[in-house]
Design a protein around this motif. Sequence first.
Motif, PDB file in Angstrom:
ATOM      1  N   GLY A 245       0.784  -1.235   0.000  1.00  0.00           N
ATOM      2  CA  GLY A 245       0.000   0.000   0.000  1.00  0.00           C
ATOM      3  C   GLY A 245       0.812   1.279   0.000  1.00  0.00           C
ATOM      4  O   GLY A 245       0.249   2.375  -0.112  1.00  0.00           O
ATOM      5  N   LEU A 246       2.148   1.158   0.087  1.00  0.00           N
ATOM      6  CA  LEU A 246       2.944   2.379   0.185  1.00  0.00           C
ATOM      7  C   LEU A 246       2.827   3.240  -1.080  1.00  0.00           C
ATOM      8  O   LEU A 246       2.766   4.468  -1.007  1.00  0.00           O
ATOM      9  CB  LEU A 246       4.415   2.031   0.462  1.00  0.00           C
ATOM     10  CG  LEU A 246       5.330   3.227   0.695  1.00  0.00           C
ATOM     11  CD1 LEU A 246       4.928   3.998   1.947  1.00  0.00           C
ATOM     12  CD2 LEU A 246       6.789   2.798   0.784  1.00  0.00           C
ATOM     13  N   GLY A 247       2.785   2.567  -2.218  1.00  0.00           N
ATOM     14  CA  GLY A 247       2.719   3.294  -3.490  1.00  0.00           C
ATOM     15  C   GLY A 247       1.488   4.188  -3.595  1.00  0.00           C
ATOM     16  O   GLY A 247       1.531   5.250  -4.216  1.00  0.00           O
ATOM     17  N   MET A 248       0.394   3.774  -2.959  1.00  0.00           N
ATOM     18  CA  MET A 248      -0.815   4.608  -2.996  1.00  0.00           C
ATOM     19  C   MET A 248      -0.563   5.921  -2.264  1.00  0.00           C
ATOM     20  O   MET A 248      -0.950   6.995  -2.739  1.00  0.00           O
ATOM     21  CB  MET A 248      -1.989   3.863  -2.362  1.00  0.00           C
ATOM     22  CG  MET A 248      -3.256   4.697  -2.296  1.00  0.00           C
ATOM     23  SD  MET A 248      -4.662   3.695  -1.791  1.00  0.00           S
ATOM     24  CE  MET A 248      -5.876   4.970  -1.441  1.00  0.00           C
ATOM     25  N   LEU A 249       0.120   5.810  -1.124  1.00  0.00           N
ATOM     26  CA  LEU A 249       0.460   7.022  -0.358  1.00  0.00           C
ATOM     27  C   LEU A 249       1.340   7.950  -1.196  1.00  0.00           C
ATOM     28  O   LEU A 249       1.137   9.160  -1.241  1.00  0.00           O
ATOM     29  CB  LEU A 249       1.186   6.635   0.938  1.00  0.00           C
ATOM     30  CG  LEU A 249       1.748   7.815   1.720  1.00  0.00           C
ATOM     31  CD1 LEU A 249       0.660   8.484   2.543  1.00  0.00           C
ATOM     32  CD2 LEU A 249       2.897   7.393   2.604  1.00  0.00           C
ATOM     33  N   LEU A 250       2.316   7.365  -1.878  1.00  0.00           N
ATOM     34  CA  LEU A 250       3.251   8.178  -2.664  1.00  0.00           C
ATOM     35  C   LEU A 250       2.541   8.834  -3.846  1.00  0.00           C
ATOM     36  O   LEU A 250       2.702  10.029  -4.106  1.00  0.00           O
ATOM     37  CB  LEU A 250       4.421   7.317  -3.168  1.00  0.00           C
ATOM     38  CG  LEU A 250       5.175   6.491  -2.117  1.00  0.00           C
ATOM     39  CD1 LEU A 250       6.342   5.740  -2.757  1.00  0.00           C
ATOM     40  CD2 LEU A 250       5.682   7.370  -0.986  1.00  0.00           C
ATOM     41  N   HIS A 251       1.733   8.052  -4.542  1.00  0.00           N
ATOM     42  CA  HIS A 251       1.069   8.585  -5.737  1.00  0.00           C
ATOM     43  C   HIS A 251      -0.032   9.592  -5.412  1.00  0.00           C
ATOM     44  O   HIS A 251      -0.266  10.516  -6.185  1.00  0.00           O
ATOM     45  CB  HIS A 251       0.488   7.435  -6.563  1.00  0.00           C
ATOM     46  CG  HIS A 251       1.494   6.754  -7.442  1.00  0.00           C
ATOM     47  ND1 HIS A 251       2.034   7.355  -8.552  1.00  0.00           N
ATOM     48  CD2 HIS A 251       2.068   5.532  -7.367  1.00  0.00           C
ATOM     49  CE1 HIS A 251       2.881   6.524  -9.140  1.00  0.00           C
ATOM     50  NE2 HIS A 251       2.931   5.409  -8.433  1.00  0.00           N
TER      51      HIS A 251
END
Length: 277
Positions: A245-251
């Motif tokens: 789920g980290l990529g969602m935070l970044l994007h």
Amino acid sequence: MSTQSIPLAGVVGDPIAHSKSPRLHGHWLKRYGIEGQYVPLHVPESDLETVIRALPKMGFVGINVTIPHKISVMSLADQVSDRAILIGAANTLTFRPDGKILADNTDGHGFMANLKDHAPEWDPKSGPVAVFGAGGAARAVIVALADAGVPEIFLSNRTRPKAEALKAEFGTRVQVVDWVQAGNMLEDAKAVVNTTSLGMVGKLELRVPLDGMKEGTIVNDLVYTPLETPLLKYAKDNGCLAVDGLGMLLHQAAPGFERWFGQTPTVDDELRRVVLG
Ligand code: ATR
């Protein structure tokens, strides 16, 4: 010396100390050599309006909004994007030079961009997606999935009426599955998304039987502490494609940065490392 003020941005929430956004935006500011600052702002609900009205006068060009203010900030905005209206919450405010406040929700964008990064082969139109949870995060995910053309969304939540309410709102493509039968919805799913807090550090695990999941299923957990949740570990061990789920935070952070600082930022491994500290 330049007479132009340094653009400021930040994240408003209560609590806020845990937020990874300052590190994330700070990294981008440095990477692109932008003379700006991004700060965490601890603001209780009772001060929210006063603070938000004051921020543009202090040089702020925009803010991210997190728990518990994502819903209440909408009433302070002069313009709310269609996406934010549909989701019922905003996470990004932009303060325009003419004094107007624009509210948007970029969570759905973050969710889809993360999947595009890590599961580029996935065609949203190819089949059903199963979603656990019916809270705020689920709303953004469902709107994004429907928007991307997912033909059927199986939705299961511990409190069934909340899932029914989302179906009533978002239409016939949403099929509610009882929590005790949630394992059944995994068999036909091309992708599975956990939007509940289950699996997070300090919380219970997701106890749904996962053995119905087929090899090759894309499994995405919105929880990113830990990065590999028990759900993602199971997925990985059973031939599925696990997407953390980290990529969602970044994007989800990228559109705000672009609007406020005029630079499209890149989400890459270096950013992941910086945010993970
Ligand atoms: P968010 O905005 O992050 O989605 P939320 O709106 O509080 O947070 O939603 C939390 C989600 O996690 C809900 O779907 C919640 O289920 P309920 O609607 O039944 O509360 C789910 N959740 C939290 N703890 C849970 C638990 N112990 N078992 C099952 N679901 C849980």
